[in-house]
Design a protein around this motif. Structure first.
Motif: not given
Length: 207
Positions: A5-10, A118-121, A183-186
């Motif tokens: 599954r893809g990452l959701l990057i916020v 999600g990954v929240f930045i 993103i790579t690390a996640e």
């Protein structure tokens, strides 16, 4: 995409911090990254293109989409609506594509509740003075709107605890590289990489 599954990057932060510029350069550096085009009720600015920068809709049309639960998140910001179409995002994630949302802090709060994986930045300015100069230097809005954006930005900076990462936009290229590394690390987190590893190795290993 090997079934993952893809990452959701916020990516969000205060108005004027440079989300659009950083997001564009990030997509150039990571061409497989899917950009989720938002819907807005505000009129287009000079040079903005329907379906590229935003989907432009009337307030009435936007409110109908709210009633239909068509948004992953939506917010009213400086008297205009902004929202992320839900179906498109979930479709791309299911296909294994990473999806980038460039949204306001109000919207990020909703996404955190509805999609906590999600990954929240948080994209932060190098100084408050730099942010004020950027907002005032746009030259596209009247003083009342600028004053409201500054007031809103001050509140948004205080909500940094909502995020997993903070990236200071002191240099666009450096900020983009920091986000690419995040993103790579996640993708390499054990919880995300475990299923992928199981698919690649023989069943006997896991007996």
């Amino acid at each position: 995409m090997s079934g993952r599954r893809g990452l959701l990057i916020v990516l969000s932060g205060p108005s004027g911090v440079g989300k659009g510029t950083v997001g564009q350069k990030l997509r150039e550096r990571m061409p497989d990254l899917v950009y989720s085009v938002s819907v807005t009720s505000r009129p287009p600015r000079a040079g903005e293109v329907e379906g590229v920068n935003y989907f432009f809709r009337s307030r009435e049309q936007f409110e109908e989409m709210i009633r239909q639960d068509a948004f992953l998140e939506w917010a009213e910001y400086v008297s205009n609506y902004y929202g992320t179409p839900k179906a498109f995002v979930f479709e791309k994630l299911a296909q294994g594509r990473d999806v980038l949302l460039e949204i306001e802090v109000q919207g990020a709060r909703q996404v955190r509740r509805r999609y906590p994986d999600g990954v929240f930045i948080f994209l932060a300015p190098p100084t408050w003075e730099a942010l004020v100069d950027r907002i005032q230097g746009r030259g596209t809005e009247d003083p009342a709107v600028i004053s409201e954006r500054l007031r809103q930005a001050e509140q948004e900076v205080r909500e940094v605890d909502l995020y997993d990462y903070v990236v200071v936009n002191d240099d666009v290229d450096a900020a983009v590289e920091r986000i690419r590394c995040i993103i790579t690390a996640e993708h390499l987190r054990r919880a995300r990489a475990f299923d992928e590893m199981r698919r690649r190795l023989t069943r006997e290993v896991w007996r």
